[in-house]
Design a protein around this motif. Structure first.
Motif, PDB file in Angstrom:
ATOM      1  N   TYR A 196      -4.983   6.589   5.983  1.00 18.76           N
ATOM      2  CA  TYR A 196      -4.901   5.735   4.796  1.00 18.76           C
ATOM      3  C   TYR A 196      -6.181   4.924   4.586  1.00 18.76           C
ATOM      4  CZ  TYR A 196      -0.161   6.754   3.362  1.00 18.76           C
ATOM      5  OH  TYR A 196       0.952   7.395   2.868  1.00 18.76           O
ATOM      6  N   ILE A 197      -6.798   4.458   5.657  1.00 22.14           N
ATOM      7  CA  ILE A 197      -8.051   3.707   5.498  1.00 22.14           C
ATOM      8  C   ILE A 197      -9.152   4.622   4.964  1.00 22.14           C
ATOM      9  CG2 ILE A 197      -9.937   2.706   6.828  1.00 22.14           C
ATOM     10  CD1 ILE A 197      -8.092   0.985   8.265  1.00 22.14           C
ATOM     11  N   LEU A 198      -9.238   5.835   5.500  1.00 23.41           N
ATOM     12  CA  LEU A 198     -10.249   6.774   5.022  1.00 23.41           C
ATOM     13  C   LEU A 198      -9.990   7.173   3.567  1.00 23.41           C
ATOM     14  CD1 LEU A 198     -10.861   9.206   8.042  1.00 23.41           C
ATOM     15  CD2 LEU A 198     -12.514   7.655   6.976  1.00 23.41           C
ATOM     16  N   SER A 199      -8.740   7.511   3.260  1.00 23.79           N
ATOM     17  CA  SER A 199      -8.399   7.933   1.897  1.00 23.79           C
ATOM     18  C   SER A 199      -8.639   6.817   0.895  1.00 23.79           C
ATOM     19  CB  SER A 199      -6.937   8.390   1.837  1.00 23.79           C
ATOM     20  OG  SER A 199      -6.720   9.510   2.664  1.00 23.79           O
ATOM     21  N   ALA A 200      -8.250   5.594   1.272  1.00 26.12           N
ATOM     22  CA  ALA A 200      -8.442   4.455   0.375  1.00 26.12           C
ATOM     23  C   ALA A 200      -9.930   4.169   0.183  1.00 26.12           C
ATOM     24  CB  ALA A 200      -7.733   3.228   0.939  1.00 26.12           C
ATOM     25  N   SER A 201     -10.706   4.263   1.255  1.00 23.30           N
ATOM     26  CA  SER A 201     -12.147   4.035   1.144  1.00 23.30           C
ATOM     27  C   SER A 201     -12.803   5.081   0.246  1.00 23.30           C
ATOM     28  CB  SER A 201     -12.805   4.071   2.528  1.00 23.30           C
ATOM     29  OG  SER A 201     -12.331   3.034   3.351  1.00 23.30           O
ATOM     30  N   ILE A 202     -12.401   6.328   0.405  1.00 24.16           N
ATOM     31  CA  ILE A 202     -12.949   7.398  -0.431  1.00 24.16           C
ATOM     32  C   ILE A 202     -12.592   7.153  -1.893  1.00 24.16           C
ATOM     33  CG2 ILE A 202     -12.777   9.861  -0.971  1.00 24.16           C
ATOM     34  CD1 ILE A 202     -12.344  10.338   2.049  1.00 24.16           C
ATOM     35  N   MET A 203     -11.333   6.806  -2.158  1.00 23.31           N
ATOM     36  CA  MET A 203     -10.896   6.607  -3.532  1.00 23.31           C
ATOM     37  C   MET A 203     -11.660   5.480  -4.217  1.00 23.31           C
ATOM     38  SD  MET A 203      -7.062   6.073  -5.072  1.00 23.31           S
ATOM     39  CE  MET A 203      -6.972   4.302  -5.043  1.00 23.31           C
ATOM     40  N   MET A 219      -1.650   3.170  -0.981  1.00 21.54           N
ATOM     41  CA  MET A 219      -2.573   2.941   0.135  1.00 21.54           C
ATOM     42  C   MET A 219      -2.140   1.737   0.965  1.00 21.54           C
ATOM     43  SD  MET A 219      -5.991   1.296  -1.683  1.00 21.54           S
ATOM     44  CE  MET A 219      -6.231   2.646  -2.811  1.00 21.54           C
ATOM     45  N   ILE A 220      -1.686   0.673   0.297  1.00 21.98           N
ATOM     46  CA  ILE A 220      -1.255  -0.522   1.026  1.00 21.98           C
ATOM     47  C   ILE A 220       0.079  -0.276   1.723  1.00 21.98           C
ATOM     48  CG2 ILE A 220      -0.439  -2.893   0.706  1.00 21.98           C
ATOM     49  CD1 ILE A 220      -2.671  -3.244  -1.346  1.00 21.98           C
ATOM     50  N   ASP A 221       0.996   0.403   1.033  1.00 23.47           N
ATOM     51  CA  ASP A 221       2.309   0.681   1.623  1.00 23.47           C
ATOM     52  C   ASP A 221       2.168   1.592   2.839  1.00 23.47           C
ATOM     53  OD1 ASP A 221       5.312   0.542   1.354  1.00 23.47           O
ATOM     54  OD2 ASP A 221       5.044   2.712   1.180  1.00 23.47           O
ATOM     55  N   GLY A 222       1.307   2.600   2.741  1.00 22.04           N
ATOM     56  CA  GLY A 222       1.113   3.517   3.868  1.00 22.04           C
ATOM     57  C   GLY A 222       0.476   2.831   5.062  1.00 22.04           C
ATOM     58  N   PHE A 223      -0.509   1.979   4.791  1.00 26.35           N
ATOM     59  CA  PHE A 223      -1.161   1.275   5.894  1.00 26.35           C
ATOM     60  C   PHE A 223      -0.214   0.256   6.521  1.00 26.35           C
ATOM     61  CE2 PHE A 223      -4.148  -1.964   7.629  1.00 26.35           C
ATOM     62  CZ  PHE A 223      -4.769  -1.152   8.555  1.00 26.35           C
ATOM     63  N   ARG A 224       0.618  -0.379   5.699  1.00 18.82           N
ATOM     64  CA  ARG A 224       1.614  -1.318   6.235  1.00 18.82           C
ATOM     65  C   ARG A 224       2.589  -0.586   7.156  1.00 18.82           C
ATOM     66  NH1 ARG A 224       3.520  -3.848   1.644  1.00 18.82           N
ATOM     67  NH2 ARG A 224       2.161  -5.641   2.034  1.00 18.82           N
ATOM     68  N   TYR A 225       2.983   0.612   6.754  1.00 19.55           N
ATOM     69  CA  TYR A 225       3.874   1.400   7.610  1.00 19.55           C
ATOM     70  C   TYR A 225       3.212   1.714   8.943  1.00 19.55           C
ATOM     71  CZ  TYR A 225       6.231   5.542   9.422  1.00 19.55           C
ATOM     72  OH  TYR A 225       6.867   6.444  10.245  1.00 19.55           O
ATOM     73  N   ALA A 226       1.918   2.058   8.904  1.00 25.69           N
ATOM     74  CA  ALA A 226       1.204   2.397  10.134  1.00 25.69           C
ATOM     75  C   ALA A 226       1.074   1.201  11.065  1.00 25.69           C
ATOM     76  CB  ALA A 226      -0.176   2.949   9.792  1.00 25.69           C
ATOM     77  N   VAL A 227       0.990  -0.011  10.482  1.00 27.31           N
ATOM     78  CA  VAL A 227       0.756  -1.204  11.297  1.00 27.31           C
ATOM     79  C   VAL A 227       2.057  -1.831  11.787  1.00 27.31           C
ATOM     80  CG1 VAL A 227      -0.201  -3.543  11.288  1.00 27.31           C
ATOM     81  CG2 VAL A 227      -1.453  -1.677  10.203  1.00 27.31           C
ATOM     82  N   ILE A 228       3.027  -2.026  10.883  1.00 26.14           N
ATOM     83  CA  ILE A 228       4.253  -2.738  11.276  1.00 26.14           C
ATOM     84  C   ILE A 228       5.513  -1.880  11.177  1.00 26.14           C
ATOM     85  CG2 ILE A 228       3.256  -4.969  10.640  1.00 26.14           C
ATOM     86  CD1 ILE A 228       4.988  -4.939   8.133  1.00 26.14           C
ATOM     87  N   THR A 282       7.993   0.441   5.207  1.00 31.73           N
ATOM     88  CA  THR A 282       7.479   1.078   4.004  1.00 31.73           C
ATOM     89  C   THR A 282       8.429   0.876   2.832  1.00 31.73           C
ATOM     90  OG1 THR A 282       6.805   3.175   3.016  1.00 31.73           O
ATOM     91  CG2 THR A 282       8.511   3.276   4.703  1.00 31.73           C
ATOM     92  N   ASP A 283       7.864   0.728   1.643  1.00 30.15           N
ATOM     93  CA  ASP A 283       8.659   0.648   0.412  1.00 30.15           C
ATOM     94  C   ASP A 283       8.727   1.994  -0.288  1.00 30.15           C
ATOM     95  OD1 ASP A 283       9.535  -2.028   0.263  1.00 30.15           O
ATOM     96  OD2 ASP A 283       7.540  -2.690  -0.341  1.00 30.15           O
ATOM     97  N   GLY A 284       7.897   2.935   0.131  1.00 33.25           N
ATOM     98  CA  GLY A 284       7.858   4.249  -0.513  1.00 33.25           C
ATOM     99  C   GLY A 284       7.760   5.340   0.529  1.00 33.25           C
ATOM    100  N   GLY A 285       7.628   6.567   0.076  1.00 29.33           N
ATOM    101  CA  GLY A 285       7.528   7.693   0.994  1.00 29.33           C
ATOM    102  C   GLY A 285       6.113   7.873   1.521  1.00 29.33           C
ATOM    103  N   ILE A 286       5.960   8.036   2.817  1.00 25.12           N
ATOM    104  CA  ILE A 286       4.646   8.213   3.415  1.00 25.12           C
ATOM    105  C   ILE A 286       4.040   9.551   2.989  1.00 25.12           C
ATOM    106  CG2 ILE A 286       3.384   8.408   5.578  1.00 25.12           C
ATOM    107  CD1 ILE A 286       4.387   5.596   4.848  1.00 25.12           C
ATOM    108  N   GLY A 287       4.848  10.592   2.990  1.00 27.36           N
ATOM    109  CA  GLY A 287       4.359  11.893   2.552  1.00 27.36           C
ATOM    110  C   GLY A 287       3.903  11.872   1.105  1.00 27.36           C
ATOM    111  N   LEU A 288       4.680  11.207   0.253  1.00 29.77           N
ATOM    112  CA  LEU A 288       4.307  11.092  -1.158  1.00 29.77           C
ATOM    113  C   LEU A 288       3.001  10.325  -1.310  1.00 29.77           C
ATOM    114  CD1 LEU A 288       4.912  11.404  -4.176  1.00 29.77           C
ATOM    115  CD2 LEU A 288       6.292   9.301  -4.040  1.00 29.77           C
ATOM    116  N   GLY A 289       2.862   9.243  -0.538  1.00 26.19           N
ATOM    117  CA  GLY A 289       1.628   8.460  -0.593  1.00 26.19           C
ATOM    118  C   GLY A 289       0.415   9.279  -0.201  1.00 26.19           C
ATOM    119  N   MET A 290       0.543  10.079   0.858  1.00 25.43           N
ATOM    120  CA  MET A 290      -0.572  10.934   1.281  1.00 25.43           C
ATOM    121  C   MET A 290      -0.926  11.942   0.194  1.00 25.43           C
ATOM    122  SD  MET A 290       0.318  11.735   5.282  1.00 25.43           S
ATOM    123  CE  MET A 290       0.082  10.491   6.552  1.00 25.43           C
ATOM    124  N   ALA A 291       0.094  12.502  -0.449  1.00 26.95           N
ATOM    125  CA  ALA A 291      -0.150  13.486  -1.505  1.00 26.95           C
ATOM    126  C   ALA A 291      -0.832  12.848  -2.704  1.00 26.95           C
ATOM    127  CB  ALA A 291       1.170  14.136  -1.925  1.00 26.95           C
TER     128      ALA A 291
END
Length: 257
Positions: free
Chosen positions: A146-153, A211-220, A223-232
């Motif tokens: 998520y950090i890499l994807s968010a930085s690229i975006m 990006m924020i929801d996915g990173f929050r899931y990774a840290v704590i 999640t409020d949404g789907g991780i797979g959907l966020g990656m897609a």
């Protein structure tokens, strides 16, 4: 040349982009840490620190991942957008366009500088936040994605903004009216499940939310949404932005007189 890739040119431009922000590391790396810690202190003091819970999670624990991610993406965006804008204002954009580099190679080099700055800021901010809000990194691989994807975006958005903008006023307009609102309305300080149905649905069209929801899931682990959907969503957005940005460089849109 390595095959059809100008490796020396790409390496040189990447090196330039990294050195450009490292020469003023006090502004580009340390300043975001101070800003993030101030946000954390103000928000936790205002909301009662651990006395306030969001979906059963202490408020300071809940907002910490979002603040870290915001620091990362803001700096990735600032690096590429300011680099292009300064090159255009100072009249040295020709130094980027004249070498035998394709649009994709130029985009790769500029985005690499944004990614490196975003990652450096992310590491320093994360370590600083940890001193005040200890957390356990539940999913390191997901966090890295998520950090890499968010930085690229955001680096790609910064390149697009730098291409389109003809003055610092236009650059500021994109930052103030698009980037900042999307970042603050992405669930950084609240769970989108607390929103009315209409706004809850609208949030799912905001890539900053994923990006924020996915990173929050990774840290704590929340999640409020789907991780797979966020990656897609992030992957598809990055591919689309890359194609558009490389095409604009190849055409010289707003870059060549």
């Amino acid at each position: 040349m390595t095959g059809s890739i100008n490796t020396i040119g790409v390496y040189t431009l990447c090196k330039r982009e990294i050195w450009r922000f490292m020469k003023v590391w006090n502004q580009t790396v340390i300043a975001p840490v101070i800003t993030t810690l101030l946000f954390l202190a103000i928000m936790t003091l205002a909301m009662g620190a651990n006395r306030r819970l969001v979906e059963g999670i202490a408020f300071n624990q809940f907002i910490a991942p979002g603040l870290i991610m915001m620091a990362v993406v803001q700096n990735a965006f600032a690096n590429t957008s300011s680099s292009l804008m300064l090159a255009k204002i100072q009249g040295v954009i020709i130094d980027i366009l004249m070498p035998p580099l394709t649009g994709s190679e130029i985009v790769f080099s500029l985005v690499t500088g944004g990614i490196v700055r975003g990652l450096m800021v992310g590491v320093v901010v994360m370590a600083s936040v940890y001193l005040f809000v200890p957390f356990t990194l539940f999913h390191p691989i997901v966090a890295l994605f998520y950090i890499l994807s968010a930085s690229i975006m955001l680096a790609l958005l910064g390149v697009l903004t730098g291409i389109w903008s003809q003055s610092f006023d236009q650059l500021s307009a994109i930052t103030n009216y698009i980037i900042t609102p999307l970042a603050f309305l992405s669930g950084t300080f609240y769970s989108i499940r607390q929103l009315p149905d209409l706004f809850y649905s609208i949030c799912h069209f905001n890539p900053f939310f994923y990006m924020i929801d996915g990173f929050r899931y990774a840290v704590i682990g929340y999640t409020d949404g789907g991780i797979g959907l966020g990656m897609a969503v992030l992957t598809a957005t990055n591919v689309a932005l890359w194609v558009v940005t490389a095409h604009l460089f190849n055409k010289g849109y707003r870059l060549k007189t």
